[in-house]
Write a protein that holds these residues in place. Structure first.
Motif, PDB file in Angstrom:
ATOM      1  N   PHE A 120       0.777  -1.011   0.023  1.00  0.00           N
ATOM      2  CA  PHE A 120       0.003  -0.046   0.146  1.00  0.00           C
ATOM      3  C   PHE A 120       0.955   1.348   0.085  1.00  0.00           C
ATOM      4  O   PHE A 120       1.952   1.260   0.401  1.00  0.00           O
ATOM      5  N   HIS A 122       2.203   4.802   1.370  1.00  0.00           N
ATOM      6  CA  HIS A 122       2.304   5.340   2.796  1.00  0.00           C
ATOM      7  C   HIS A 122       1.296   6.600   2.874  1.00  0.00           C
ATOM      8  O   HIS A 122       1.417   7.322   2.027  1.00  0.00           O
ATOM      9  N   PRO A 123       0.516   6.696   3.827  1.00  0.00           N
ATOM     10  CA  PRO A 123      -0.570   7.732   3.790  1.00  0.00           C
ATOM     11  C   PRO A 123      -0.170   9.100   3.797  1.00  0.00           C
ATOM     12  O   PRO A 123      -0.698  10.027   3.487  1.00  0.00           O
ATOM     13  N   VAL A 124       1.069   9.474   4.213  1.00  0.00           N
ATOM     14  CA  VAL A 124       1.904  10.694   3.969  1.00  0.00           C
ATOM     15  C   VAL A 124       2.554  10.831   3.053  1.00  0.00           C
ATOM     16  O   VAL A 124       2.594  11.923   2.349  1.00  0.00           O
ATOM     17  N   GLY A 126       3.307   8.681   0.449  1.00  0.00           N
ATOM     18  CA  GLY A 126       3.140   7.795  -0.737  1.00  0.00           C
ATOM     19  C   GLY A 126       4.086   6.814  -1.212  1.00  0.00           C
ATOM     20  O   GLY A 126       3.970   6.144  -2.180  1.00  0.00           O
TER      21      GLY A 126
END
Length: 169
Positions: A120, A122-124, A126
């Motif tokens: 996936f 990384h939410p911060v 990318g």
């Protein structure tokens, strides 16, 4: 884009060895837990797609289990509740020891489904994140079924005659 890879131990051998299961899935009537298969596009269901590949087919180490077992790599392309369990039960090859969609088994006390890999962003930042969880042994020395090697990319299956199969993307 989130990608998940599971390893599942099934009763029987799926035919074909590699393919896609495409159905609708909905909550079974009058149940808050059970799910059931419907045709794709059914108005009261969500479409569900699971790609799979058979890694190994072998005989159970327990004489009481007369059906072959299959180790499969499953990749859900959608995220429905119980999707992998429902799809393989629908195909006639339920997960070993699945008490909802199959039958209990002396080989393992839970359904034989292992979340092997998750990829996936990384939410911060990318950045691509990849988590891989090796499998632990199922059963004792005489009933060895699955174990992950130290490299995190290889699984072994079968009794004393272990076959090794690379799990690829």
């Amino acid at each position: 884009d989130i990608r998940k890879t599971y390893l599942a131990l099934l009763r029987g051998a799926p035919t074909p060895e590699k393919g896609r299961i495409a159905t609708g899935i909905r909550r079974a009537q009058e149940s808050i837990i059970l799910r059931e298969v419907t045709p794709l596009g059914a108005p009261d269901a969500a479409d569900a797609l699971t790609d799979y590949r058979t890694l190994s087919v072998f005989h159970s180490p327990l004489p009481s289990l007369d059906t072959p077992l299959s180790l499969v790599c499953a990749k859900p392309l959608t995220g429905r509740t119980h999707q992998i369990r429902v799809h393989f039960a629908y195909s006639g090859h339920p997960l070993v020891s699945d008490d909802l969609y199959g039958t209990p088994s002396p080989l393992i006390a839970r359904h034989a489904l292992h979340a092997y890999r998750l990829v996936f962003p990384h939410p911060v930042t990318g950045a691509r994140m990849e988590l891989c969880q090796r499998m632990r042994e199922i059963g004792g020395d005489d009933t060895h079924i699955l174990i992950g090697n130290h490299d995190g990319n290889t699984v072994q299956s079968g009794g004393r005659d272990n076959e090794t199969e690379r799990i690829t993307e």
